[in-house]
Scaffold this active site. Sequence first.
Site, mmCIF file in Angstrom:
data_model
loop_
_atom_site.group_PDB
_atom_site.id
_atom_site.type_symbol
_atom_site.label_atom_id
_atom_site.label_comp_id
_atom_site.label_asym_id
_atom_site.label_seq_id
_atom_site.Cartn_x
_atom_site.Cartn_y
_atom_site.Cartn_z
ATOM 1 N N ARG B 50 -0.431 -1.991 -5.341
ATOM 2 C CA ARG B 50 0.205 -0.687 -6.018
ATOM 3 C C ARG B 50 0.683 -0.868 -7.073
ATOM 4 O O ARG B 50 0.902 -2.331 -7.873
ATOM 5 C CB ARG B 50 1.381 -0.679 -4.941
ATOM 6 C CG ARG B 50 2.256 -1.840 -4.968
ATOM 7 C CD ARG B 50 3.438 -1.503 -3.698
ATOM 8 N NE ARG B 50 2.948 -1.993 -2.385
ATOM 9 C CZ ARG B 50 3.536 -1.984 -1.274
ATOM 10 N NH1 ARG B 50 4.897 -1.526 -1.360
ATOM 11 N NH2 ARG B 50 3.247 -2.544 -0.179
ATOM 12 N N ASP B 52 4.068 0.605 -9.520
ATOM 13 C CA ASP B 52 5.255 1.342 -9.050
ATOM 14 C C ASP B 52 5.237 2.675 -9.933
ATOM 15 O O ASP B 52 4.454 3.000 -10.875
ATOM 16 C CB ASP B 52 6.526 0.496 -9.866
ATOM 17 C CG ASP B 52 6.916 -0.634 -9.103
ATOM 18 O OD1 ASP B 52 6.370 -0.587 -7.925
ATOM 19 O OD2 ASP B 52 7.575 -1.300 -9.493
ATOM 20 N N TYR B 110 -1.929 -7.607 -16.794
ATOM 21 C CA TYR B 110 -1.154 -6.776 -17.156
ATOM 22 C C TYR B 110 -0.823 -6.687 -18.580
ATOM 23 O O TYR B 110 -0.703 -7.662 -19.233
ATOM 24 C CB TYR B 110 0.135 -6.950 -16.080
ATOM 25 C CG TYR B 110 0.072 -6.261 -14.732
ATOM 26 C CD1 TYR B 110 0.357 -5.108 -14.696
ATOM 27 C CD2 TYR B 110 -0.293 -7.151 -13.868
ATOM 28 C CE1 TYR B 110 0.271 -4.673 -13.153
ATOM 29 C CE2 TYR B 110 -0.466 -6.929 -12.489
ATOM 30 C CZ TYR B 110 -0.044 -5.394 -12.180
ATOM 31 O OH TYR B 110 -0.169 -5.277 -10.957
ATOM 32 N N ARG B 207 7.551 -6.728 -14.888
ATOM 33 C CA ARG B 207 8.664 -6.214 -15.567
ATOM 34 C C ARG B 207 9.837 -7.109 -15.642
ATOM 35 O O ARG B 207 10.721 -7.103 -16.471
ATOM 36 C CB ARG B 207 8.951 -5.045 -14.681
ATOM 37 C CG ARG B 207 8.050 -3.721 -14.731
ATOM 38 C CD ARG B 207 8.087 -2.760 -13.699
ATOM 39 N NE ARG B 207 9.339 -2.146 -14.002
ATOM 40 C CZ ARG B 207 9.949 -1.320 -13.079
ATOM 41 N NH1 ARG B 207 9.165 -0.884 -12.038
ATOM 42 N NH2 ARG B 207 11.234 -0.859 -13.177
#
Lengths: 270, 270
Positions: B50, B52, B110, B207
Site C-alpha cells: 500500500r 499512504d 522509494y 517517511r
Amino acid sequence: MRNICMLVSYDGTGYYGYQSQPGGNTVQDHLEEAIKALTGEKLKIHGSGRTDAGVHALGQVVHFHTESKIPAERWALALNTRLPDDIVVRAAVEVPLEFHSRRSAIRKTYKYAITSCRFPDVFDRKYVFHHPAPLRFSAMQEGLAYLLGEHDFSSFTSPLSTKPHHVRTLYEAKLLVEPGGDGEIEQGRAKASLIVSGNGFLYNMVRIIAGTLLQVGVGKRKPEDMGIILAAKDRSKAGPTAVPHGLTLMSVEYGPEWGIDWREAINRRH
Amino acid sequence: MRNICMLVSYDGTGYYGYQSQPGGNTVQDHLEEAIKALTGEKLKIHGSGRTDAGVHALGQVVHFHTESKIPAERWALALNTRLPDDIVVRAAVEVPLEFHSRRSAIRKTYKYAITSCRFPDVFDRKYVFHHPAPLRFSAMQEGLAYLLGEHDFSSFTSPLSTKPHHVRTLYEAKLLVEPGGDGEIEQGRAKASLIVSGNGFLYNMVRIIAGTLLQVGVGKRKPEDMGIILAAKDRSKAGPTAVPHGLTLMSVEYGPEWGIDWREAINRRH
C-alpha cells in the site's frame, strides 16, 4: 515612488492567462490582490508580456511603482504568503524608474514540451503536450533551422494580431530530446522540448511553430516546408496552434544597464 | 484463468492512498472500476504494497486474475481511456498464476524529495517537500550510511505495526543533491532526493527516516545519531514522520524467474 521588478513562476493550469481581464482569475489579478493585502495600495503591475490561458511561466518578469518602503528583498516572502501556491514570487529587486518589464526586454525564451511516449508521465502531465505517436526528431530539428534569424513571422501569428509589423529575430531554435521513461528515442518515443529564444514573440507564435513542427514530426510536412511557410507570410499556410499547456515562458532578459542580477537577489540573506 | 501484472504510475495527491478502504477514492478502487468497465469482471487487484494517502508512485506493480482474453499488450491503453488522468497504466504482461505482486517482490525503491530552496518550485510542488531553510547535505549523507544493511527497523516504523518482525535489509540509501534553480548547494539550498532501496519497508518507514534525517540536516542531531536511534529499536527515539507528498514509490523488482521485462513490454508494438 520606487520601481520594483519581480521574477515570478506560475502554473498556468488554473488561470485565464497572465493579463487581467473582466472575468478575473488571472495571474496579474492575484499579484495585484496580494500587493494590496500587503501594502494597501491598489496598483497596476506590468508584465513582460501576456501568457495565454493555461500557459505556464518559470521566469515571468513584472514591475510596478509603489510608495511602500518595504525593502526589495522582503517582497518575495511577504507576497508568497498571500498568493495561491501555484504562483510564486522568486525574487524582487529595485530598478530605475524608467525600467519597463516589457519595453526594456531584449530577449525572451520559451519552451514547448512534447512527449511522444505511449502514455503521459503523470508527474508532468499538466506541463507537457502528449502526442502518442512516434516523431521524427531529426526532421523537426532540421525544420527549426529555417526559422533562425530575422524574419517576418506573419505565417506564425494570429491574423488578429494588432502589431505594427511582424518582423522578429530568433536567436535560438532547437529541440532537446531526452528519454521519456516509457520511450526509446530511436523509435521516435521521447520527451522533446522545443526551445526558442528571440527578441520578441507575436501572439500565439510559439504555439503555431510547435503545431507546424509537429506536422513535420509525423511526416505530414518536410523540414524545408518551414522555410516555405515562413516566406508565404500567410497564417493559413502554417499548422494548427498547439495546445497551451505545453508552453512555458522560461526567461526574460534585460541589458546590463538595469543591474538586474536574479541569482544574487535570490540568494541574498533575508 | 490468467494472471495479469501491470506497471502503474499515479499522482497520489487526490487519493486516500493505494489500498481500498470504506471511504473509497483509492487508486485500487479506480483500477478495479476501470477493469469492471472494460471486462465486466468485478475482481480484486493486489498491489506490491500500500502507499499512504498523498504518496505517489512511478512504478507501482499490481496483479489480478482474470477470465478475460484481452491480449496483455492491450490492457494499458484500454484501461487508461477509463482511468482519471492522474493514474496511468504504463504496461501489462501475463505472468505465471503463482506470481504475487507483493509476495514475489525482492526489492523496492522509494524516493523522498526535499527542496531547501527559499521558495517551492511551482512545477513539482506536489511531489517535493519544501523545507525553506539550509540543510547540511554531507551530514545527511553520512547519517544515511548507518542504515545500510540488515537491521531491526523498529525505531523507524509506527508502534501500531502488526508485522511479525521488523528486520529489513537496505541495499542502498543515498542522497542525490542537485541545484534547485533558486539555490546554491554550498549554501545548503538545493533539491535533495533521498533514495532508499531494500528488500521490504515497514509502515511509514521511509517517511520516518526522512523526518529524522531532516533533523540531522538542520543540525538538531548528529549523523551518528542515526545509528544510535536504530540500535534503540524504539519509535520515540526517531524524528517525526515526514509529510506524505514528498514520497514516491519508484520501482518494485522481481526475480528473473518471472520473466517480467517492462522495457520490452512498454515498447512492444500495440
